[in-house]
Design an enzyme around this catalytic site. Structure first.
Site, PDB file in Angstrom:
ATOM      1  N   TYR A 122      15.486  18.642  61.695  1.00 37.33           N
ATOM      2  CA  TYR A 122      16.542  19.557  62.086  1.00 37.33           C
ATOM      3  C   TYR A 122      17.837  18.758  62.187  1.00 37.33           C
ATOM      4  O   TYR A 122      17.887  17.724  62.822  1.00 37.33           O
ATOM      5  CB  TYR A 122      16.234  20.307  63.387  1.00 37.33           C
ATOM      6  CG  TYR A 122      16.142  19.457  64.633  1.00 37.33           C
ATOM      7  CD1 TYR A 122      17.231  19.327  65.483  1.00 37.33           C
ATOM      8  CD2 TYR A 122      14.965  18.799  64.967  1.00 37.33           C
ATOM      9  CE1 TYR A 122      17.153  18.563  66.631  1.00 37.33           C
ATOM     10  CE2 TYR A 122      14.876  18.030  66.117  1.00 37.33           C
ATOM     11  CZ  TYR A 122      15.966  17.925  66.938  1.00 37.33           C
ATOM     12  OH  TYR A 122      15.890  17.170  68.074  1.00 37.33           O
ATOM     13  N   PRO A 123      18.867  19.227  61.469  1.00 41.38           N
ATOM     14  CA  PRO A 123      20.145  18.509  61.520  1.00 41.38           C
ATOM     15  C   PRO A 123      20.826  18.743  62.863  1.00 41.38           C
ATOM     16  O   PRO A 123      20.851  19.854  63.368  1.00 41.38           O
ATOM     17  CB  PRO A 123      20.945  19.124  60.376  1.00 41.38           C
ATOM     18  CG  PRO A 123      20.357  20.483  60.203  1.00 41.38           C
ATOM     19  CD  PRO A 123      18.907  20.385  60.597  1.00 41.38           C
TER      20      PRO A 123
END
Length: 162
Positions: A122-123
């Site tokens: 997940y960025p």
């Protein structure tokens, strides 16, 4: 030869999300990965579920030029990079009190971990807008939020690697 560009501490981490093109040469792509590993770097290759990419590669290196050349070589082999992120392994200011062995594991991880068949990405985006800026909170409040975040994650200990 280009001079190495290295972080002061830790590793560069390149996440590449790819789709195959009509000219994909799997042998060349595999050779690119093997060559990267042969130079002392780490590469994790993952099949992706979703609509944006079919394949993800996470490469870790002390030399940021190695990461750049890796990306270029994969494109030349016929992988289209549809998204990418570059980050550094680091010790957060909220983890300054952890033991040295834990710090080293964060700065210089050995991937992939044994017996972990799944991978999640997940960025993280640090928003700076006035209504969504946690940096206006004082350090002690942010520290407590990070501790709560860590406690929540530890509920999955042994089931999910974080």
């Amino acid at each position: 030869m280009t001079e190495p560009v290295t972080p002061a501490e830790g590793l560069g981490v390149l996440h590449l999300f790819c789709k195959p093109t009509a000219v994909l040469d799997l042998k060349t792509a595999q050779s690119v990965v093997e060559e990267m590993i042969g130079r002392g770097n780490q590469v994790v290759v993952v099949a992706i579920l979703g609509h944006k990419a079919d394949l993800a590669l996470m490469a870790l290196s002390k030399d940021l030029w190695d990461l750049r050349n890796f990306q270029t070589s994969l494109t030349t082999a016929g992988l289209e990079i549809v998204d990418s992120y570059l980050s550094l392994t680091e010790i957060s200011e909220y983890a300054s009190g952890v033991p040295d062995d834990m710090k080293q594991a964060r700065l210089y991880p050995e991937l992939p971990p044994l017996d972990k068949p799944a991978w999640c990405f997940y960025p993280m985006s640090k928003r700076r807008s006035p209504k969504a800026n946690w940096y206006v909170l004082d350090f002690d409040n942010r520290l407590e939020l990070m501790r709560d975040h860590g406690r929540s994650g530890r509920n999955f200990s042994g089931r999910v690697l974080q």
